[in-house]
Design a protein around this motif. Sequence first.
Motif: not given
Length: 195
Positions: A18-37
């Motif tokens: 499940p660490v992979h799913g956690t990282a996928a969601r974290a990456l999505g959050g990092a993208l939106t935090d940075a204003g990146i589509d």
Amino acid sequence: MAISTLCVFCGSSPGHDPVHGTAARALGGALTDAGIDLVYGGGHVGLMGMVADAVLAGGGRVTGVIPQALHDLEVAHHGLTTLHVVGSMHERKAMMADLSDGFIAMPGGIGTFEELFEMWTWGQLGYHRKPVGLLNVGGFYDRLVGFIDDVVDAGFLRAAHRSMLMVEEDPAALVARMQAYEPPVIEKWIGREQR
């Protein structure tokens, strides 16, 4: 380097850990935090769906690119900002490359590996000057990174080309490095001859 869109390559499976799913969601959050589509392969399954859903949940824009054959298998994500349906995998990769300011590979299978290495090769050959990153979740890519370093030691990959591949374990750290990326100055070369 100005980054407004990043392409993410990752598994159409969630993997066993499940660490992979956690990282996928974290990456999505990092993208939106940075204003990146996000630009990605257009699926609703596996890590692909998780990173897309995380960007959408954060108010970001997501563009999917999926071949007709996979669309017809009902693996397409129909909640995206934009979904392009193309005729082949070749068209898919070319469109994803054109729409993106950089590329991140998460854990995945042979399709993810192929996409990563093609984008890195295109950068090596000077077809683009965009950052290429590897999100090494839970040490997933440790042995691959070690092998790549062995390839440098064996004389089949230049250190300057190796340095083009950024490796991080933390999604936000990788996104930040990609935003700060400055393409290296690399001499043109053909085969063994310097030009």
